[in-house]
Scaffold this active site. Structure first.
Site, PDB file in Angstrom:
ATOM      1  N   GLY A  57      24.097  -3.421   8.356  1.00  0.00           N
ATOM      2  CA  GLY A  57      22.654  -3.463   8.125  1.00  0.00           C
ATOM      3  C   GLY A  57      21.804  -3.874   9.313  1.00  0.00           C
ATOM      4  CB  SER A  58      22.204  -4.006  12.982  1.00  0.00           C
ATOM      5  OG  SER A  58      22.518  -2.687  13.358  1.00  0.00           O
ATOM      6  CG  ASN A  59      19.845   1.089  12.374  1.00  0.00           C
ATOM      7  OD1 ASN A  59      19.014   1.335  13.244  1.00  0.00           O
ATOM      8  ND2 ASN A  59      21.129   1.356  12.522  1.00  0.00           N
ATOM      9  CG  LEU A 118      29.133   4.712   5.137  1.00  0.00           C
ATOM     10  CD1 LEU A 118      30.357   3.855   5.421  1.00  0.00           C
ATOM     11  CD2 LEU A 118      28.969   5.759   6.231  1.00  0.00           C
ATOM     12  CE  LYS A 119      26.829   7.389  -4.925  1.00  0.00           C
ATOM     13  NZ  LYS A 119      27.333   8.747  -5.012  1.00  0.00           N
ATOM     14  CG  LEU A 120      26.755  13.946  -0.376  1.00  0.00           C
ATOM     15  CD1 LEU A 120      26.947  14.001   1.137  1.00  0.00           C
ATOM     16  CD2 LEU A 120      27.655  15.001  -1.025  1.00  0.00           C
ATOM     17  CG  ASN A 172      20.966   9.691   7.632  1.00  0.00           C
ATOM     18  OD1 ASN A 172      21.226   8.493   7.453  1.00  0.00           O
ATOM     19  ND2 ASN A 172      21.864  10.534   8.099  1.00  0.00           N
ATOM     20  CG  HIS A 178      23.852  11.687  13.126  1.00  0.00           C
ATOM     21  ND1 HIS A 178      24.876  11.572  12.207  1.00  0.00           N
ATOM     22  CD2 HIS A 178      24.386  12.291  14.210  1.00  0.00           C
ATOM     23  CE1 HIS A 178      25.976  12.095  12.720  1.00  0.00           C
ATOM     24  NE2 HIS A 178      25.714  12.536  13.937  1.00  0.00           N
TER      25      HIS A 178
HETATM   26  C1  GRF Z   1      24.443   3.276  12.671  1.00  0.00           C
HETATM   27  O1  GRF Z   1      25.114   3.596  13.854  1.00  0.00           O
HETATM   28  C2  GRF Z   1      23.816   4.498  12.062  1.00  0.00           C
HETATM   29  O2  GRF Z   1      23.390   5.406  13.007  1.00  0.00           O
HETATM   30  C3  GRF Z   1      24.956   5.060  11.270  1.00  0.00           C
HETATM   31  O3  GRF Z   1      25.605   3.952  10.743  1.00  0.00           O
HETATM   32  C4  GRF Z   1      25.397   2.810  11.578  1.00  0.00           C
HETATM   33  C5  GRF Z   1      24.834   1.712  10.721  1.00  0.00           C
HETATM   34  O4  GRF Z   1      24.725   0.519  11.415  1.00  0.00           O
HETATM   35  N1  GRF Z   1      24.483   6.040  10.331  1.00  0.00           N
HETATM   36  P1  GRF Z   1      24.012  -0.729  10.738  1.00  0.00           P
HETATM   37  O5  GRF Z   1      24.689  -0.950   9.378  1.00  0.00           O
HETATM   38  O6  GRF Z   1      22.561  -0.413  10.595  1.00  0.00           O
HETATM   39  O7  GRF Z   1      24.264  -1.877  11.664  1.00  0.00           O
END
Ligand code: GRF
Length: 207
Positions: free
Chosen positions: A11-13, A89-91, A106, A108
């Site tokens: 969850g860093s994003n 990670l779920k569709l 999303n 990527h």
């Molecule tokens: C990130 O690299 C994002 O691009 C990918 O999954 C990772 C999630 O990282 N889809 P975080 O959980 O936000 O740290």
């Protein structure tokens, strides 16, 4: 705009988005964090940052309908009008994509449409970039459509690939840029500046 962040991992994003919103840098509120995994680190971060959070795992429901209706109730009760997937990670079910048409983004960790689609997640993306000998990689924010990793591109930033990179060192460089680009992309939506026609997103000037 009131958003939900869907995440399955660290969850860093999610944290970068919540902090940007809490610091008044974005014209949006994070109303809910949704995880499909009760052990996901993102839930601890949401708790610490005082954002509502829930775990909703399809495996705990008898049918897809009951899962979707429970997810929709949570989103409605929290007044959610936009969804940001961040390491989810779920569709995403077509029903959710239809309900939030052009309102689900999303992130990527590469430059789509390269290194995207089935099987390209996490470390595998960076390994493939290194194996291809690319000199740049980057980050893509895109809208979610039923074609996996192929929805309209909203924004992209590049990062250099260095001669001695490992998948881990490249991932770390990319992640730093992710934390910058995702809040900025969401702000474009909050300002109503994203217009989608025929699978192409255009960013219009601020009025
Ligand atoms: C990130 O690299 C994002 O691009 C990918 O999954 C990772 C999630 O990282 N889809 P975080 O959980 O936000 O740290």
């Amino acid at each position: 705009m009131r958003i939900a962040i869907f995440a399955s991992g660290g969850g860093s994003n999610a944290e970068a988005i919540i902090r940007a919103a809490n610091e008044g840098r974005l014209s949006l509120e994070v109303g809910l964090v949704v995880s499909n995994n009760a052990d996901a680190g993102v839930l601890q971060r949401a708790k610490a940052l005082e954002v509502n959070y829930i775990t909703i795992d399809q495996r705990n429901f008898d049918s897809e309908e009951s899962y979707i209706s429970s997810l929709f109730s949570e989103l409605d009760e929290n007044g959610i009008d936009f969804i940001a997937l961040a390491g989810y990670l779920k569709l995403v079910q077509p029903k959710l994509i239809n309900k939030y048409k052009n309102k689900i983004t999303n992130i990527h960790p590469a430059l789509l449409p390269s290194f995207g689609g089935k099987g390209f997640y996490g470390k595998k993306v960076h390994e493939a970039v290194l194996e291809a000998g690319c000199k740049v990689s980057g980050v893509t924010i895109h809208l979610v459509s039923e074609a996996y990793d192929r929805g309209p591109i909203i924004s992209q930033l590049t990062v250099p690939v260095l001669e001695d990179d490992s998948p881990e060192s490249l991932a770390a460089r990319v992640l730093k840029v992710e934390h910058q680009i995702y809040p900025e992309a969401l702000q474009l939506f909050a300002e109503g500046r994203v217009k989608v026609t025929d699978n192409i997103a255009k960013i219009i000037d601020k009025v």
